[in-house]
Design a protein around this motif. Structure first.
Motif, short mmCIF file in Angstrom:
data_model
loop_
_atom_site.label_atom_id
_atom_site.label_comp_id
_atom_site.label_asym_id
_atom_site.label_seq_id
_atom_site.Cartn_x
_atom_site.Cartn_y
_atom_site.Cartn_z
N UNK A 101 0.82 -1.20 0.00
CA UNK A 101 0.00 0.00 0.00
C UNK A 101 0.86 1.25 0.00
N UNK A 102 0.59 2.11 -0.98
CA UNK A 102 1.34 3.36 -1.12
C UNK A 102 0.60 4.42 -0.31
N UNK A 103 1.33 5.11 0.55
CA UNK A 103 0.73 6.05 1.50
C UNK A 103 1.22 7.48 1.23
N UNK A 104 0.51 8.49 1.77
CA UNK A 104 0.87 9.89 1.51
C UNK A 104 1.91 10.45 2.47
N UNK A 105 3.01 9.73 2.64
CA UNK A 105 4.10 10.21 3.51
C UNK A 105 5.19 10.83 2.64
N UNK A 106 5.83 11.88 3.18
CA UNK A 106 7.00 12.43 2.50
C UNK A 106 8.23 11.63 2.93
N UNK A 147 10.47 12.23 4.93
CA UNK A 147 10.74 12.30 6.38
C UNK A 147 9.71 11.53 7.20
N UNK A 148 8.72 10.92 6.52
CA UNK A 148 7.72 10.14 7.23
C UNK A 148 6.53 10.95 7.73
N UNK A 149 6.38 12.16 7.24
CA UNK A 149 5.26 13.02 7.65
C UNK A 149 4.12 12.90 6.64
N UNK A 150 2.88 12.90 7.16
CA UNK A 150 1.70 12.90 6.28
C UNK A 150 1.67 14.19 5.48
N UNK A 151 1.47 14.07 4.18
CA UNK A 151 1.33 15.23 3.29
C UNK A 151 -0.17 15.48 3.10
N UNK A 152 -0.59 16.74 3.15
CA UNK A 152 -1.98 17.09 2.87
C UNK A 152 -2.96 16.68 3.95
N UNK A 153 -2.61 16.92 5.19
CA UNK A 153 -3.51 16.57 6.30
C UNK A 153 -4.89 17.19 6.04
N UNK A 154 -5.92 16.35 6.09
CA UNK A 154 -7.29 16.82 5.89
C UNK A 154 -7.69 17.02 4.44
N UNK A 155 -6.79 16.79 3.50
CA UNK A 155 -7.06 17.06 2.08
C UNK A 155 -6.86 15.77 1.26
N UNK A 164 -4.92 16.25 -2.17
CA UNK A 164 -3.47 16.45 -2.01
C UNK A 164 -2.81 15.13 -1.60
N UNK A 165 -3.46 14.37 -0.73
CA UNK A 165 -2.90 13.07 -0.34
C UNK A 165 -2.86 12.12 -1.53
N UNK A 166 -3.89 12.14 -2.37
CA UNK A 166 -3.89 11.29 -3.56
C UNK A 166 -2.72 11.66 -4.48
N UNK A 167 -2.46 12.95 -4.62
CA UNK A 167 -1.33 13.39 -5.46
C UNK A 167 -0.01 12.86 -4.89
N UNK A 168 0.16 12.91 -3.57
CA UNK A 168 1.38 12.40 -2.95
C UNK A 168 1.49 10.89 -3.11
N UNK A 199 -13.30 3.15 6.62
CA UNK A 199 -13.44 3.87 7.89
C UNK A 199 -12.13 4.51 8.34
N UNK A 200 -11.01 3.83 8.16
CA UNK A 200 -9.72 4.41 8.55
C UNK A 200 -8.60 3.65 7.85
N UNK A 201 -7.42 4.28 7.86
CA UNK A 201 -6.20 3.66 7.30
C UNK A 201 -5.12 3.70 8.37
N UNK A 202 -3.94 3.17 8.05
CA UNK A 202 -2.92 2.89 9.05
C UNK A 202 -2.25 4.04 9.78
N UNK A 203 -2.14 5.20 9.16
CA UNK A 203 -1.47 6.33 9.80
C UNK A 203 -2.50 7.35 10.27
N UNK A 204 -2.27 7.95 11.41
CA UNK A 204 -3.15 9.01 11.89
C UNK A 204 -3.19 10.13 10.86
#
Length: 136
Positions: free
Chosen positions: A33-38, A40-48, A51-55, A114-119
């Motif tokens: 599973x490809x996730x929206x982390x940069x 450095x391991x930070x979520x990109x596009x919190x709440x968006x 933007x997360x799909x682009x990442x 309902x949810x995915x692995x990273x907060x």
């Protein structure tokens, strides 16, 4: 090369194929599973979710290159979106379509979950791709 199949007796899928057929002997890559982390391991596009799909698409491209493949050789994806709203799922799907993944078109399933692995994570994509033989 994969053969994309759209079944004439079924409703035409919007921007994807019903099935992809790969002849035996092809090398396949099954991507986690490809996730929206940069980097450095930070979520990109919190709440968006867009933007997360682009990442996620950007990270997917990196994973594909690392195994010797690319978007044109993706035969199947599962797209997970934290939402129960069809409009949000459609917004994410537009990012997938614009990426070139559906060039094939590939076979895909779009799911609201309902949810995915990273907060804070709203989007994840799993993929299967053909790894073309090197031309060397």
């Amino acid at each position: 090369m994969p053969v994309r199949v759209t079944v004439p007796s079924l409703f035409p899928p919007p921007g994807y194929a019903h099935a992809s057929v790969v002849e035996a002997g092809a090398r396949l890559a099954f991507l986690a599973g490809v996730v929206p982390l940069d980097a450095a391991g930070k979520i990109v596009g919190v709440g968006d979710p867009v933007r997360q799909a682009e990442q996620v698409i950007s990270n997917l491209g990196e994973q594909l290159r690392a195994v010797g493949s690319d978007f044109a050789h993706v035969v199947a994806t599962d797209v997970y979106v934290v939402s129960g709203e069809p409009g949000v799922l459609s917004d994410v799907w537009r990012v997938v379509e614009a990426s070139g993944l559906s060039t094939g078109p590939h076979s895909s399933t779009l799911l609201g979950v309902a949810c995915l692995g990273y907060t804070g994570q709203l989007v994840e994509i799993t993929a299967t791709a053909v790894v073309p033989e090197s031309e060397s």
